[in-house]
Design an enzyme around this catalytic site. Structure first.
Site, PDB file in Angstrom:
ATOM      1  N   GLU A 172       0.823  -1.206   0.000  1.00 47.33           N
ATOM      2  CA  GLU A 172       0.000   0.000   0.000  1.00 47.33           C
ATOM      3  C   GLU A 172       0.862   1.263   0.000  1.00 47.33           C
ATOM      4  OE1 GLU A 172      -2.137  -2.942   2.850  1.00 47.33           O
ATOM      5  OE2 GLU A 172      -0.125  -2.608   2.044  1.00 47.33           O
ATOM      6  N   GLU A 231      11.720 -32.750   1.198  1.00 47.17           N
ATOM      7  CA  GLU A 231      12.437 -33.493   0.151  1.00 47.17           C
ATOM      8  C   GLU A 231      13.070 -34.725   0.783  1.00 47.17           C
ATOM      9  OE1 GLU A 231      14.476 -31.878  -3.148  1.00 47.17           O
ATOM     10  OE2 GLU A 231      14.137 -29.809  -2.490  1.00 47.17           O
ATOM     11  N   ALA A 241       9.915 -37.362  -7.151  1.00 53.47           N
ATOM     12  CA  ALA A 241       9.964 -37.741  -8.558  1.00 53.47           C
ATOM     13  C   ALA A 241       9.882 -39.253  -8.635  1.00 53.47           C
ATOM     14  CB  ALA A 241      11.249 -37.242  -9.207  1.00 53.47           C
TER      15      ALA A 241
END
Length: 366
Positions: free
Chosen positions: A60, A295, A162
């Site tokens: 702001e 992780e 992964a």
């Protein structure tokens, strides 16, 4: 203008506000992500800004400084309720009143108990029109980690892994480099850059010797956290080199602190009253971490999920088949005995990174 068209104006500018706020993703903790625009009396843009770093001016104030006198009788649009307390910077409500704005459009109320509704009330008492709830869902999602930390007292947890298309994170002999492609690994660096801390267990340090940095993508590298119950850790691990990023070693009462003497003095030590993911995230929240990245290996990941310390999943799925009955999987037994018990996920986004698929999902509500 009709009420409908006016609402469309606020919605359109709020989208710009959210874009501005997201420019500092990962850099503002313990503060939220905030953007702001100033419109003059004719609803023309005269100023905009975003909060870039804790201790720096709020959005702001940045927008008002750019607008100058043109903000008189104008409109402020901001994604989070303006603060009304003295922190590292003065209250934004003071700057708003001084600027002579006639209207403030807000996305969501601030969950911080020091503000939560007080800023809105102060502005209304001063005669300023206050409109709330504009793009509320989008504004809440952007600051989901900040909201979660204020409501629960612990950091928002993101779990990343992964795996191959058949659900393996490694071969039976433990080999796992590399399941995902180089582009996906670069995406992980980007993911780390947007988190305040990256957490691994002792087994990951022993087996993988990770560096756990964003490779320079973050202005300030995330805090690297080693969460170990045994403290049986190698003395020459890459993660102990704190010239690249800070490292924190966390351990519970069952650990042998004498083993810490075998490790370099660079990393800080943090004893926990309980060696649990929940206690760890409570302490990291006290450190000012809004969002942390798990992780870790399957065992710690499973415990973190069971203790409600994972709110978001980021999965990289490679179009590869690893096979092997004894091959590694991303999670251990979650203790379910029926399909009614399983964890249901809400997909937020799916995409491709090179040859791999990426899924981003949330567990429950934020």
């Amino acid at each position: 203008m009709t009420i409908k068209s006016i609402n469309q104006v606020w919605t359109s500018w709020m989208r710009r506000v959210l874009e501005l706020a997201s420019l500092a993703d990962g850099q503002t903790s313990p503060n939220p992500l905030v953007g702001a625009v100033i419109l003059d009396v004719n609803n023309q843009l005269v100023g905009e800004g975003f909060h870039s770093l804790a201790g720096e001016p709020h959005a702001e104030v940045e927008a008002l400084a750019q607008a100058g006198a043109l903000s008189k009788n104008g409109t402020l649009i901001v994604n989070l309720e303006p603060c009304c307390h003295q922190g590292k910077t003065p209250p934004c409500t003071e700057a708003i009143l001084k600027a002579g704005l006639s209207r403030v459009v807000i996305g969501i109320k601030d969950p911080d108990p020091r503000v939560s509704g007080k800023g809105i009330s102060l502005l209304k008492k001063a005669g300023i029109e206050v409109i709330t709830g504009v793009l509320e869902k989008e504004a809440s999602y952007l600051n989901r980690a900040f909201i979660f930390r204020n409501r629960t007292g612990r950091s928002w947890g993101v779990l990343k892994w992964a795996m191959s298309l058949d659900g393996r994170i490694g071969l039976p002999n433990g080999s796992s480099k590399w399941i995902s492609g180089e582009i996906s690994r670069n995406s992980v660096h980007c993911l780390r850059a947007k988190c305040d801390a990256v957490i691994v267990g002792g087994s990951t340090v022993r087996n993988d010797d990770p560096l756990l940095t964003s490779r320079g993508l973050a202005e300030t590298e995330p805090l690297r956290v080693v969460f170990s119950s045994s403290l049986d850790l190698p003395s020459n691990a890459k993660i102990w080199k704190t010239d690249l990023a800070k490292t924190l070693i966390c351990y519970g009462p069952e650990s042998n602190p004498e083993l810490l003497e075998n490790l370099p003095n660079g990393p800080k030590r943090l004893p926990l009253s309980k060696s649990t993911p929940k206690k760890l995230l409570e302490r990291l929240a006290e450190y000012g971490c809004n969002k942390v990245l798990w992780e870790c290996g399957p065992s710690l990941a499973t415990t973190a999920i069971n203790q409600n310390c994972v709110q978001e999943l980021v999965l990289f799925i490679a179009p590869k088949l690893l096979g092997g009955v004894s091959a590694m999987t991303p999670l251990c037994d979650l203790g379910f005995s029926s399909m009614e018990q399983v964890i249901k996920l809400s997909e937020i986004a799916s995409s491709r990174t090179g040859e791999d698929f990426v899924f981003k999902m949330v567990l429950g509500e934020y």
